[in-house]
Design an enzyme around this catalytic site. Sequence first.
Site, PDB file in Angstrom:
ATOM      1  N   SER A   1       0.838  -1.200   0.000  1.00 21.04           N
ATOM      2  CA  SER A   1       0.000   0.000   0.000  1.00 21.04           C
ATOM      3  C   SER A   1       0.871   1.248   0.000  1.00 21.04           C
ATOM      4  O   SER A   1       1.926   1.285   0.654  1.00 21.04           O
ATOM      5  CB  SER A   1      -0.884   0.004   1.252  1.00 21.04           C
ATOM      6  OG  SER A   1      -1.464   1.277   1.441  1.00 21.04           O
TER       7      SER A   1
ATOM      8  N   TYR B   1      -2.264   6.027  -4.893  1.00 17.25           N
ATOM      9  CA  TYR B   1      -3.344   7.008  -5.067  1.00 17.25           C
ATOM     10  C   TYR B   1      -2.723   8.166  -5.834  1.00 17.25           C
ATOM     11  O   TYR B   1      -1.837   8.852  -5.282  1.00 17.25           O
ATOM     12  CB  TYR B   1      -3.850   7.523  -3.714  1.00 17.25           C
ATOM     13  CG  TYR B   1      -4.657   6.535  -2.903  1.00 17.25           C
ATOM     14  CD1 TYR B   1      -5.948   6.190  -3.281  1.00 17.25           C
ATOM     15  CD2 TYR B   1      -4.141   5.944  -1.753  1.00 17.25           C
ATOM     16  CE1 TYR B   1      -6.709   5.288  -2.543  1.00 17.25           C
ATOM     17  CE2 TYR B   1      -4.887   5.036  -1.005  1.00 17.25           C
ATOM     18  CZ  TYR B   1      -6.163   4.719  -1.411  1.00 17.25           C
ATOM     19  OH  TYR B   1      -6.911   3.825  -0.679  1.00 17.25           O
TER      20      TYR B   1
ATOM     21  N   THR C   1      -5.355   3.003  -7.504  1.00 18.25           N
ATOM     22  CA  THR C   1      -6.702   2.935  -6.913  1.00 18.25           C
ATOM     23  C   THR C   1      -7.518   4.135  -7.389  1.00 18.25           C
ATOM     24  O   THR C   1      -7.142   5.282  -7.147  1.00 18.25           O
ATOM     25  CB  THR C   1      -6.600   2.889  -5.371  1.00 18.25           C
ATOM     26  OG1 THR C   1      -5.799   1.763  -5.018  1.00 18.25           O
ATOM     27  CG2 THR C   1      -7.961   2.759  -4.728  1.00 18.25           C
TER      28      THR C   1
ATOM     29  N   LYS D   1      -7.457  -0.190 -10.023  1.00 27.04           N
ATOM     30  CA  LYS D   1      -8.181  -0.881  -8.951  1.00 27.04           C
ATOM     31  C   LYS D   1      -9.435  -0.088  -8.614  1.00 27.04           C
ATOM     32  O   LYS D   1      -9.339   1.085  -8.234  1.00 27.04           O
ATOM     33  CB  LYS D   1      -7.281  -0.984  -7.710  1.00 27.04           C
ATOM     34  CG  LYS D   1      -7.934  -1.598  -6.474  1.00 27.04           C
ATOM     35  CD  LYS D   1      -6.903  -1.783  -5.365  1.00 27.04           C
ATOM     36  CE  LYS D   1      -7.460  -2.537  -4.175  1.00 27.04           C
ATOM     37  NZ  LYS D   1      -8.212  -1.704  -3.238  1.00 27.04           N
TER      38      LYS D   1
ATOM     39  N   HIS E   1     -13.129  -2.170  -2.984  1.00 27.74           N
ATOM     40  CA  HIS E   1     -12.375  -1.702  -1.822  1.00 27.74           C
ATOM     41  C   HIS E   1     -12.860  -2.423  -0.563  1.00 27.74           C
ATOM     42  O   HIS E   1     -12.874  -1.858   0.531  1.00 27.74           O
ATOM     43  CB  HIS E   1     -12.537  -0.184  -1.669  1.00 27.74           C
ATOM     44  CG  HIS E   1     -11.304   0.540  -1.208  1.00 27.74           C
ATOM     45  ND1 HIS E   1     -10.647   1.463  -1.994  1.00 27.74           N
ATOM     46  CD2 HIS E   1     -10.622   0.509  -0.034  1.00 27.74           C
ATOM     47  CE1 HIS E   1      -9.624   1.959  -1.310  1.00 27.74           C
ATOM     48  NE2 HIS E   1      -9.586   1.396  -0.119  1.00 27.74           N
TER      49      HIS E   1
HETATM   50  C1  LIG Z   1      -7.529  -2.409   6.719  1.00 28.98           C
HETATM   51  C2  LIG Z   1      -7.626  -2.191   5.241  1.00 28.98           C
HETATM   52  C3  LIG Z   1      -6.787  -1.278   4.628  1.00 28.98           C
HETATM   53  C4  LIG Z   1      -6.856  -1.080   3.248  1.00 28.98           C
HETATM   54  N1  LIG Z   1      -5.986  -0.217   2.670  1.00 28.98           N
HETATM   55  C5  LIG Z   1      -6.027  -0.043   1.335  1.00 28.98           C
HETATM   56  C6  LIG Z   1      -5.091   0.821   0.697  1.00 28.98           C
HETATM   57  O1  LIG Z   1      -4.226   1.394   1.332  1.00 28.98           O
HETATM   58  N2  LIG Z   1      -5.198   0.995  -0.643  1.00 28.98           N
HETATM   59  C7  LIG Z   1      -6.168   0.351  -1.382  1.00 28.98           C
HETATM   60  O2  LIG Z   1      -6.230   0.533  -2.598  1.00 28.98           O
HETATM   61  N3  LIG Z   1      -7.036  -0.498  -0.807  1.00 28.98           N
HETATM   62  C8  LIG Z   1      -6.981  -0.718   0.513  1.00 28.98           C
HETATM   63  N4  LIG Z   1      -7.861  -1.598   1.099  1.00 28.98           N
HETATM   64  C9  LIG Z   1      -8.760  -2.400   0.266  1.00 28.98           C
HETATM   65  C10 LIG Z   1      -8.096  -3.735  -0.120  1.00 28.98           C
HETATM   66  O3  LIG Z   1      -7.057  -3.524  -1.026  1.00 28.98           O
HETATM   67  C11 LIG Z   1      -9.057  -4.724  -0.779  1.00 28.98           C
HETATM   68  O4  LIG Z   1      -9.646  -4.130  -1.911  1.00 28.98           O
HETATM   69  C12 LIG Z   1     -10.163  -5.267   0.126  1.00 28.98           C
HETATM   70  O5  LIG Z   1      -9.726  -5.388   1.457  1.00 28.98           O
HETATM   71  C13 LIG Z   1     -10.600  -6.639  -0.400  1.00 28.98           C
HETATM   72  O6  LIG Z   1     -11.633  -7.157   0.314  1.00 28.98           O
HETATM   73  P1  LIG Z   1     -11.482  -8.227   1.512  1.00 28.98           P
HETATM   74  O7  LIG Z   1     -10.977  -7.464   2.687  1.00 28.98           O
HETATM   75  O8  LIG Z   1     -12.886  -8.712   1.681  1.00 28.98           O
HETATM   76  O9  LIG Z   1     -10.537  -9.316   1.081  1.00 28.98           O
HETATM   77  C14 LIG Z   1      -7.813  -1.800   2.478  1.00 28.98           C
HETATM   78  C15 LIG Z   1      -8.661  -2.706   3.105  1.00 28.98           C
HETATM   79  C16 LIG Z   1      -8.575  -2.921   4.473  1.00 28.98           C
HETATM   80  C17 LIG Z   1      -9.503  -3.929   5.099  1.00 28.98           C
HETATM   81  C1  LIG Z   2      -7.309   5.526   3.461  1.00 20.08           C
HETATM   82  C2  LIG Z   2      -6.107   4.694   3.216  1.00 20.08           C
HETATM   83  C3  LIG Z   2      -4.951   5.189   4.037  1.00 20.08           C
HETATM   84  C4  LIG Z   2      -6.341   3.235   3.509  1.00 20.08           C
HETATM   85  C5  LIG Z   2      -7.480   2.628   2.744  1.00 20.08           C
HETATM   86  O1  LIG Z   2      -7.564   2.650   1.537  1.00 20.08           O
HETATM   87  C6  LIG Z   2      -8.510   1.929   3.500  1.00 20.08           C
HETATM   88  O2  LIG Z   2      -8.427   1.906   4.731  1.00 20.08           O
HETATM   89  O3  LIG Z   2      -9.424   1.369   2.877  1.00 20.08           O
END
Ligand SMILES: Cc1cc2nc3c(=O)[nH]c(=O)nc-3n(C[C@H](O)[C@H](O)[C@H](O)COP(=O)(O)O)c2cc1C
Ligand SMILES: CC(C)CC(=O)C(=O)O
Length: 378
Positions: free
Chosen positions: A105, A133, A159, A227, A251
């Site tokens: 990330s 991002y 993303t 994404k 997401h």
């Molecule tokens: C705690 C957390 C942090 C995440 N941080 C990011 C991120 O920094 N950038 C991003 O594009 N997606 C982020 N996501 C989304 C994940 O990349 C992903 O799309 C999603 O968690 C997939 O679904 P799942 O949790 O059901 O496997 C985050 C998701 C979670 C749960």
């Molecule tokens: C806001 C970002 C720092 C992390 C993210 O994409 C998320 O928590 O879903």
Amino acid sequence: MQHTVHDFEAAARDKLDPVHVDFIAGGARDEITVRANEAAFGRLQLLPRVLRGSAVRDLDITLLGSRARMPVLLSPTAFHKLVYPEGELATVRAAAAAGAIMIASMASTVAVGEIADAARATDSDAQLWFQLYIQPDLEITEALVRRAVDAGCTALVVTVDSPVLGAGERNRRNGFHDLPPGLRCENLVDLRDGERGHVRQIAMSPELNWEHIDWLRGVTELPVLLKGVLHPEDARLAVRHGADGLLLSNHGGRQLDTVPATLELLPEILAAVAGRIPIVLDGGVRRGTDVVKALALGASAVGIGRPVMWALAQGGEEGVRRLLELLRDELDDTLALCGASGLADLTPDLVRVPAWAPVPGPAVAPGSDHRFGGGAVV
Ligand SMILES: Cc1cc2nc3c(=O)[nH]c(=O)nc-3n(C[C@H](O)[C@H](O)[C@H](O)COP(=O)(O)O)c2cc1C
Ligand SMILES: CC(C)CC(=O)C(=O)O
């Protein structure tokens, strides 16, 4: 001991601050999409083939030039040090051991260069990708891309579903807006003079448009995946603007609530891109059967988000390693039960959508007056 992906969540919940549990588990608004992602897998059925004899199964993939020993990627998740002191270093070592592609990330708590060094030190050839991002300040964006390129990342995942930050109401209620003292978004440190790696430096920008993707294509030769494209028309535009792949993702239900489960969108998105670029799917993947369903329908690979955070919280590097082994074993087992000798044998005919509930009572001829309606009476 954890025997399923869900067991890691239960174990992590016992260890973590409830505010951090909410940050991980939570989604936007009513979390309707969070639930929809997992439920969609449960609704599909598998229809296996038999007697196709194969002693071993091939789980290797090559995705946009990156080789991996399993078709499960670690989707980008922010803030790994929030749940385990070594943070992303532990995660990447486990990913490397499993031969899985990790997408670091942009909001990682270890700098991407250090994550890459830790992966290389394992002697695995596992690849690291970087999630970005795009920032309205293009110089900042370019500097981030340079950090990823210098680290040796082999693809960029941009993303595009976050013109504004998702409304995580659990976080609002808990007052969780920031990393605790001592933790920083290390990729953001000193991007501009004196910037300290604050989460608030990340601009979620509603001004972004397709010209930014064109611009990005001009500043890097790395493969670019988008994404968060959900509309088939945007999938077509992504191809036209030179995207090399899509990470079909909502997401994890953390951005716009009430969008469909990603699995339900997969056929439409595949039809829109018509084989021109690969589609990776994430959201709700928790079982080997889930991986098989997504791949049989045409995804090239899947990603997991929350399970990695839970496993990291539960057992650090060892936890994530066991999570990936578990998923690999379940996947291998499901392939065997489906009569598949490898991922190439996964075809759409192995997946069924249950069409209807059985009609009670004996079948009746159309036109007869029957209360249960065994055939439409018009
Ligand atoms: C705690 C957390 C942090 C995440 N941080 C990011 C991120 O920094 N950038 C991003 O594009 N997606 C982020 N996501 C989304 C994940 O990349 C992903 O799309 C999603 O968690 C997939 O679904 P799942 O949790 O059901 O496997 C985050 C998701 C979670 C749960
Ligand atoms: C806001 C970002 C720092 C992390 C993210 O994409 C998320 O928590 O879903």
